[in-house]
Write a protein that holds these residues in place. Structure first.
Motif, PDB file in Angstrom:
ATOM      1  N   LEU A 122      -3.996   8.978  -3.765  1.00 51.29           N
ATOM      2  CA  LEU A 122      -4.943   7.892  -3.530  1.00 51.29           C
ATOM      3  C   LEU A 122      -5.609   8.001  -2.172  1.00 51.29           C
ATOM      4  O   LEU A 122      -5.011   8.447  -1.207  1.00 51.29           O
ATOM      5  CB  LEU A 122      -4.229   6.539  -3.595  1.00 51.29           C
ATOM      6  N   GLU A 123      -6.854   7.559  -2.134  1.00 47.83           N
ATOM      7  CA  GLU A 123      -7.586   7.407  -0.879  1.00 47.83           C
ATOM      8  C   GLU A 123      -7.960   5.924  -0.791  1.00 47.83           C
ATOM      9  O   GLU A 123      -8.539   5.371  -1.730  1.00 47.83           O
ATOM     10  CB  GLU A 123      -8.844   8.267  -0.882  1.00 47.83           C
ATOM     11  N   TRP A 124      -7.593   5.283   0.319  1.00 46.25           N
ATOM     12  CA  TRP A 124      -7.817   3.843   0.478  1.00 46.25           C
ATOM     13  C   TRP A 124      -9.094   3.580   1.248  1.00 46.25           C
ATOM     14  O   TRP A 124      -9.384   4.239   2.248  1.00 46.25           O
ATOM     15  CB  TRP A 124      -6.629   3.212   1.203  1.00 46.25           C
TER      16      TRP A 124
ATOM     17  N   LEU B 229      -9.019  -8.358   0.971  1.00 49.67           N
ATOM     18  CA  LEU B 229      -9.428  -8.549  -0.420  1.00 49.67           C
ATOM     19  C   LEU B 229     -10.351  -7.447  -0.924  1.00 49.67           C
ATOM     20  O   LEU B 229     -10.492  -7.248  -2.134  1.00 49.67           O
ATOM     21  CB  LEU B 229     -10.118  -9.906  -0.588  1.00 49.67           C
ATOM     22  N   ASP B 230     -10.988  -6.722  -0.012  1.00 48.01           N
ATOM     23  CA  ASP B 230     -11.922  -5.657  -0.401  1.00 48.01           C
ATOM     24  C   ASP B 230     -11.269  -4.275  -0.442  1.00 48.01           C
ATOM     25  O   ASP B 230     -11.959  -3.274  -0.658  1.00 48.01           O
ATOM     26  CB  ASP B 230     -13.113  -5.632   0.556  1.00 48.01           C
ATOM     27  N   GLU B 231      -9.967  -4.187  -0.236  1.00 50.12           N
ATOM     28  CA  GLU B 231      -9.292  -2.892  -0.221  1.00 50.12           C
ATOM     29  C   GLU B 231      -9.158  -2.333  -1.637  1.00 50.12           C
ATOM     30  O   GLU B 231      -8.811  -3.047  -2.570  1.00 50.12           O
ATOM     31  CB  GLU B 231      -7.909  -3.034   0.417  1.00 50.12           C
ATOM     32  N   LYS B 232      -9.441  -1.032  -1.762  1.00 53.17           N
ATOM     33  CA  LYS B 232      -9.360  -0.359  -3.061  1.00 53.17           C
ATOM     34  C   LYS B 232      -8.763   1.035  -2.877  1.00 53.17           C
ATOM     35  O   LYS B 232      -8.938   1.667  -1.846  1.00 53.17           O
ATOM     36  CB  LYS B 232     -10.744  -0.241  -3.691  1.00 53.17           C
ATOM     37  N   GLY B 233      -8.055   1.480  -3.907  1.00 53.75           N
ATOM     38  CA  GLY B 233      -7.483   2.818  -3.910  1.00 53.75           C
ATOM     39  C   GLY B 233      -8.195   3.684  -4.927  1.00 53.75           C
ATOM     40  O   GLY B 233      -8.325   3.307  -6.099  1.00 53.75           O
TER      41      GLY B 233
ATOM     42  N   ARG C 134       0.833  -1.206   0.000  1.00 53.84           N
ATOM     43  CA  ARG C 134       0.000   0.000   0.000  1.00 53.84           C
ATOM     44  C   ARG C 134       0.871   1.260   0.000  1.00 53.84           C
ATOM     45  O   ARG C 134       0.606   2.212  -0.741  1.00 53.84           O
ATOM     46  CB  ARG C 134      -0.921   0.022   1.223  1.00 53.84           C
ATOM     47  N   GLU C 135       1.914   1.283   0.831  1.00 50.37           N
ATOM     48  CA  GLU C 135       2.814   2.444   0.877  1.00 50.37           C
ATOM     49  C   GLU C 135       3.494   2.659  -0.476  1.00 50.37           C
ATOM     50  O   GLU C 135       3.581   3.789  -0.958  1.00 50.37           O
ATOM     51  CB  GLU C 135       3.885   2.256   1.953  1.00 50.37           C
ATOM     52  N   PHE C 136       3.979   1.577  -1.069  1.00 50.86           N
ATOM     53  CA  PHE C 136       4.643   1.684  -2.359  1.00 50.86           C
ATOM     54  C   PHE C 136       3.680   2.198  -3.426  1.00 50.86           C
ATOM     55  O   PHE C 136       4.010   3.096  -4.201  1.00 50.86           O
ATOM     56  CB  PHE C 136       5.224   0.329  -2.794  1.00 50.86           C
TER      57      PHE C 136
END
Length: 106
Positions: free
Chosen positions: A38-40, A45-49, A24-26
């Motif tokens: 980006l906003e996370w 599995l449901d994570e989106k940017g 996520r950081e990268f």
């Protein structure tokens, strides 16, 4: 790599920063280098940017590549490369490395 190939005897070396970062950081930094913030939302599995300006979803977890059984902490120890080769993993910062990689992909 050149320093490794110059050694009299073959050996194994870990070429790493010695610093741990998340995917996520990268990803956040790579998009930032391209002018996108980006906003996370979500987790696992449901994570989106999402692009903060447009609200468009730009990043999502692909279950095909998700490895929930991986160890939590992975990072390389470059001590041997530093000691035997004089290699400096901090010559290029994490932020610089990410910028170089993002630029190359464009």
């Amino acid at each position: 790599m050149w320093l490794i190939l110059q050694q009299d005897e073959p050996d194994d070396y870990v070429i790493a920063t010695g610093v741990q970062h998340t995917v996520r950081e990268f990803t956040t930094l790579a998009f930032k280098n391209d002018g996108i913030e980006l906003e996370w939302k979500g987790e696992g599995l449901d994570e989106k940017g999402y692009d903060k300006k447009t609200g468009k979803m730009l990043v999502c977890v692909n279950p095909k590549w998700y490895r929930p059984t991986d160890v939590v902490n992975l990072w390389g120890d470059p001590t041997k490369a530093k000691t035997k080769l004089g290699w400096n993993p901090q010559k290029t910062s994490y932020e610089q490395l990410c910028a170089i990689m993002a630029e190359h992909d464009l």
